[in-house]
Design a protein around this motif. Structure first.
Motif, PDB file in Angstrom:
ATOM      1  N   UNK A 159       0.872  -1.370   0.081  1.00 26.91           N
ATOM      2  CA  UNK A 159       0.021  -0.077  -0.004  1.00 26.91           C
ATOM      3  C   UNK A 159       0.693   1.174  -0.152  1.00 26.91           C
ATOM      4  N   UNK A 160       1.682   1.376   0.881  1.00 33.46           N
ATOM      5  CA  UNK A 160       2.738   2.632   1.078  1.00 33.46           C
ATOM      6  C   UNK A 160       3.395   2.691  -0.259  1.00 33.46           C
ATOM      7  N   UNK A 161       3.750   1.848  -1.151  1.00 36.34           N
ATOM      8  CA  UNK A 161       4.345   1.906  -2.528  1.00 36.34           C
ATOM      9  C   UNK A 161       3.390   2.224  -3.498  1.00 36.34           C
ATOM     10  N   UNK A 162       2.069   2.179  -3.335  1.00 39.51           N
ATOM     11  CA  UNK A 162       1.152   2.710  -4.223  1.00 39.51           C
ATOM     12  C   UNK A 162       0.839   4.059  -4.104  1.00 39.51           C
ATOM     13  N   UNK A 163       0.917   4.519  -2.628  1.00 41.06           N
ATOM     14  CA  UNK A 163       0.840   5.862  -2.218  1.00 41.06           C
ATOM     15  C   UNK A 163       2.002   6.564  -2.817  1.00 41.06           C
ATOM     16  N   UNK A 164       3.200   5.996  -2.819  1.00 40.55           N
ATOM     17  CA  UNK A 164       4.665   6.685  -3.307  1.00 40.55           C
ATOM     18  C   UNK A 164       4.383   6.772  -4.871  1.00 40.55           C
ATOM     19  N   UNK A 165       4.026   5.758  -5.411  1.00 43.84           N
ATOM     20  CA  UNK A 165       3.729   5.992  -6.922  1.00 43.84           C
ATOM     21  C   UNK A 165       2.798   7.029  -7.690  1.00 43.84           C
ATOM     22  N   UNK A 196      12.037  12.496  -3.254  1.00 42.89           N
ATOM     23  CA  UNK A 196      11.187  13.303  -2.871  1.00 42.89           C
ATOM     24  C   UNK A 196       9.751  12.877  -2.284  1.00 42.89           C
ATOM     25  N   UNK A 197       9.166  11.813  -3.154  1.00 38.96           N
ATOM     26  CA  UNK A 197       7.720  11.049  -2.574  1.00 38.96           C
ATOM     27  C   UNK A 197       7.933  10.469  -1.379  1.00 38.96           C
ATOM     28  N   UNK A 198       9.153   9.868  -1.226  1.00 35.49           N
ATOM     29  CA  UNK A 198       9.288   9.554   0.286  1.00 35.49           C
ATOM     30  C   UNK A 198       9.273  10.359   1.509  1.00 35.49           C
TER      31      UNK A 198
END
Length: 229
Positions: free
Chosen positions: A143-149, A161-163
């Motif tokens: 899920x967190x990787x989805x948010x990041x993308x 920067x996304x992190x």
């Protein structure tokens, strides 16, 4: 981001009680609220223990609330005497001027709050559609990787920067007053606020309850608050 003189608001430092305004360069976001401080020392003290600070939350302005109108006053003329009402209604009178200035300020804030809510609603719809596309394309992605993308596509930023943006969203909404998992609503809320403030420098902060707008557009299952262990 320093607001101009016309949009500065008098505030109280929540740590030391000093009188300040929204021109202060010392501020932070906690629990979806924007806090201003008189110094970096007070800001650091608040960041170290925000639960020890008592904060009074002002009610959000509802768009359905009608804009107040100037009262209609009936005045009877008395020769040789000017009443307070006459002074208020006399063209150019100081009471009329003060009333108009106050009314203009209220109307200005009402329109500003409506612009904020419209932006948040549009951003919520766009980010939700983007999240669904990412989820469909990457069904096994955490899920967190989805948010990041989603953040990378929305802002055009790189992975680092996304992190940083996700950490800010987590710090603003998921770490205080209680630690919990970051949700899509948190990410949408954070991006909505930062995008609006970036596009409207000098507005003196946010005047609406953006969380209500976001949760009304994003499905509840994507706003579930799961506590961290």
């Amino acid at each position: 981001m320093r607001p101009n003189d016309a949009t500065q608001f008098e505030l109280i430092d929540p740590v030391c009680g000093a009188s300040i305004n929204t021109a202060s360069p010392h501020y932070c976001v906690r629990g979806g609220a924007l806090f201003y401080f008189c110094s970096e020392a007070c800001r650091a003290r608040f960041m170290a223990g925000p639960l020890r600070v008592v904060v009074i939350d002002l009610p959000a302005h509802d768009e359905s609330t009608p804009v107040p109108a100037l009262p209609v006053v009936e005045v009877r003329e008395e020769p040789g005497r000017q009443t307070m009402a006459e002074g208020a209604l006399k063209p150019g009178g100081k009471h009329q001027h003060r009333a108009h200035v106050g009314l203009r300020g209220q109307i200005g804030l009402w329109f500003l709050a409506r612009r904020e809510r419209r932006h948040a609603a549009r951003a919520s719809d766009e980010l939700l559609a983007l999240y669904r596309t990412v989820s469909a394309d990457h069904p096994k992605m955490p899920e967190r990787e989805r948010f990041k993308l989603v953040v990378m596509i929305r802002t055009g930023c790189d992975s680092m920067a996304a992190d940083a943006i996700l950490e800010c969203a987590e710090e603003s909404f998921a770490e205080w007053p209680a630690r919990r998992e970051l949700t899509l609503c948190d990410v949408v809320h954070y991006l909505s606020v930062t995008e609006f403030l970036s596009a409207h420098e000098g507005e003196g902060g946010i005047h609406s309850n953006i969380a209500l707008v976001v949760t009304s557009r994003v499905p509840r299952n994507l706003c579930v608050l799961r506590r961290k262990n």
